[in-house]
Design a protein around this motif. Structure first.
Motif, short mmCIF file in Angstrom:
data_model
loop_
_atom_site.label_atom_id
_atom_site.label_comp_id
_atom_site.label_asym_id
_atom_site.label_seq_id
_atom_site.Cartn_x
_atom_site.Cartn_y
_atom_site.Cartn_z
N UNK A 5 -59.40 95.16 203.85
CA UNK A 5 -58.21 95.09 204.90
C UNK A 5 -57.88 96.45 205.37
N UNK A 6 -57.80 96.41 206.68
CA UNK A 6 -57.59 97.85 207.50
C UNK A 6 -56.17 98.05 207.31
N UNK A 7 -55.30 97.38 207.09
CA UNK A 7 -53.73 97.44 206.77
C UNK A 7 -53.42 98.31 205.56
N UNK A 8 -53.99 97.89 204.60
CA UNK A 8 -53.58 98.61 203.33
C UNK A 8 -54.70 99.31 202.68
N UNK A 9 -54.72 100.75 202.55
CA UNK A 9 -55.78 101.30 201.93
C UNK A 9 -55.90 101.01 200.55
N UNK A 10 -56.95 100.49 199.93
CA UNK A 10 -57.41 100.34 198.57
C UNK A 10 -57.79 101.44 197.98
N UNK A 11 -58.05 101.20 196.66
CA UNK A 11 -58.49 102.09 195.81
C UNK A 11 -60.01 101.46 195.29
N UNK A 12 -60.88 102.25 195.18
CA UNK A 12 -62.23 101.70 194.82
C UNK A 12 -62.66 102.71 193.43
N UNK A 13 -62.89 101.93 192.32
CA UNK A 13 -63.36 102.95 191.20
C UNK A 13 -64.64 102.50 190.79
N UNK A 47 -65.14 101.22 205.72
CA UNK A 47 -66.10 101.13 204.44
C UNK A 47 -65.68 100.17 203.54
N UNK A 48 -66.82 99.59 202.74
CA UNK A 48 -66.72 98.55 201.67
C UNK A 48 -66.09 99.24 200.35
N UNK A 49 -65.77 98.51 199.29
CA UNK A 49 -65.24 99.06 198.20
C UNK A 49 -66.63 99.69 197.53
N UNK A 50 -67.64 99.11 197.63
CA UNK A 50 -68.92 99.41 197.06
C UNK A 50 -69.22 100.81 197.65
N UNK A 51 -69.11 100.87 198.71
CA UNK A 51 -69.72 102.55 199.65
C UNK A 51 -68.36 103.46 199.29
N UNK A 52 -67.12 103.13 199.19
CA UNK A 52 -66.39 103.82 198.60
C UNK A 52 -66.55 104.50 197.34
N UNK A 65 -74.90 107.57 192.58
CA UNK A 65 -74.94 106.24 191.91
C UNK A 65 -75.20 105.07 192.87
N UNK A 66 -75.71 104.04 192.55
CA UNK A 66 -75.99 102.86 193.50
C UNK A 66 -74.87 101.69 192.73
N UNK A 67 -74.03 101.24 193.79
CA UNK A 67 -73.23 99.93 193.52
C UNK A 67 -74.00 98.98 193.20
N UNK A 68 -73.71 98.13 192.09
CA UNK A 68 -74.42 96.92 191.51
C UNK A 68 -73.73 95.84 191.99
N UNK A 69 -72.20 95.70 191.57
CA UNK A 69 -71.44 94.70 191.95
C UNK A 69 -69.92 94.82 191.72
N UNK A 70 -69.15 94.09 192.19
CA UNK A 70 -67.73 94.14 192.12
C UNK A 70 -67.47 93.50 190.93
N UNK A 71 -66.73 93.93 190.12
CA UNK A 71 -66.42 93.45 188.69
C UNK A 71 -65.06 92.66 189.00
N UNK A 86 -65.96 98.37 190.58
CA UNK A 86 -67.42 98.47 190.76
C UNK A 86 -68.25 98.97 189.75
N UNK A 87 -69.17 98.03 189.39
CA UNK A 87 -70.25 98.48 188.44
C UNK A 87 -71.24 99.37 189.31
N UNK A 88 -71.38 100.47 188.71
CA UNK A 88 -72.56 101.50 189.29
C UNK A 88 -73.83 101.80 188.40
N UNK A 89 -74.81 101.95 189.08
CA UNK A 89 -76.15 102.29 188.23
C UNK A 89 -76.18 104.08 188.59
#
Length: 138
Positions: A5-13, A47-52, A65-71, A86-89
Motif C-alpha cells: 500500500x502506498x499510504x503506509x510504509x511497511x517494513x520488509x525483512x 517497490x514490492x516487499x520482495x524487491x525491498x 540475495x534472490x527473493x524466493x517467497x513471502x513467508x 521474505x525467504x531469500x536465497x
C-alpha cells in the motif's frame, strides 16, 4: 509479487539461510524490545516487499540475495509496524555491517542460538520456515 500500500510504509525483512545458519543483525538502537532482527527496512514507493528485502540486504549487510517467497505478514506486536517476511536465497557476498548508522553487528545463528538473541520468539511462519530449512541442512 505482493504490492505494498502506498499510504503506509511497511517494513520488509529478508530471512537468509546459509548452510545451518540464518543471518541476523544487531541494531544500534533498540526498537521497543527489538535489538536483534533480520536484515530489512522500509518498502519504497512502487517497490514490492520482495524487491525491498533484496535491496535492503545489499545496503545493510552487503549480500546479494534472490527473493524466493513471502513467508507471511503481520503488524509487529513490539513496534506496531506492518512487516513482511521474505525467504531469500544467498547468491554471493560476505555479510558485513554495511550501514554503520543503523547496524552494530551481524551474526550467522544456528536454530538453537536464536532464542538467546530473540527471547520473545519469532513470528510463527518464520520459525516454521527455519525449522524446516535448518533441519534439512543439519
Amino acid at each position: 509479487m505482493t504490492k505494498q500500500s502506498s499510504t503506509v510504509q511497511g517494513i520488509s525483512t529478508a530471512i537468509i539461510v546459509d548452510g545451518e545458519r540464518v543471518l541476523m543483525i544487531r541494531r544500534r538502537e533498540r526498537e521497543g524490545k527489538l535489538l536483534w532482527a533480520f536484515p530489512g527496512g522500509g518498502i519504497e514507493a512502487g517497490e514490492t516487499p520482495e524487491q525491498a528485502a533484496v535491496r535492503e540486504t545489499a545496503e545493510e549487510v552487503g549480500l546479494e540475495v534472490k527473493a524466493e517467497r513471502v513467508l507471511g505478514e503481520r503488524v509487529h506486536p513490539n513496534t506496531g509496524r506492518h512487516m513482511t517476511y521474505v525467504a531469500c536465497e544467498l547468491i554471493s557476498g560476505k555479510a558485513v555491517v554495511g550501514d554503520e548508522e543503523e547496524i552494530a553487528e551481524v551474526a550467522w545463528l544456528t536454530l538453537a542460538e536464536i532464542p538467546d538473541y530473540v527471547p520473545y520468539g519469532l513470528f510463527g511462519p518464520v520459525q516454521a520456515h527455519l525449522d524446516a530449512v535448518l533441519a534439512k541442512s543439519s
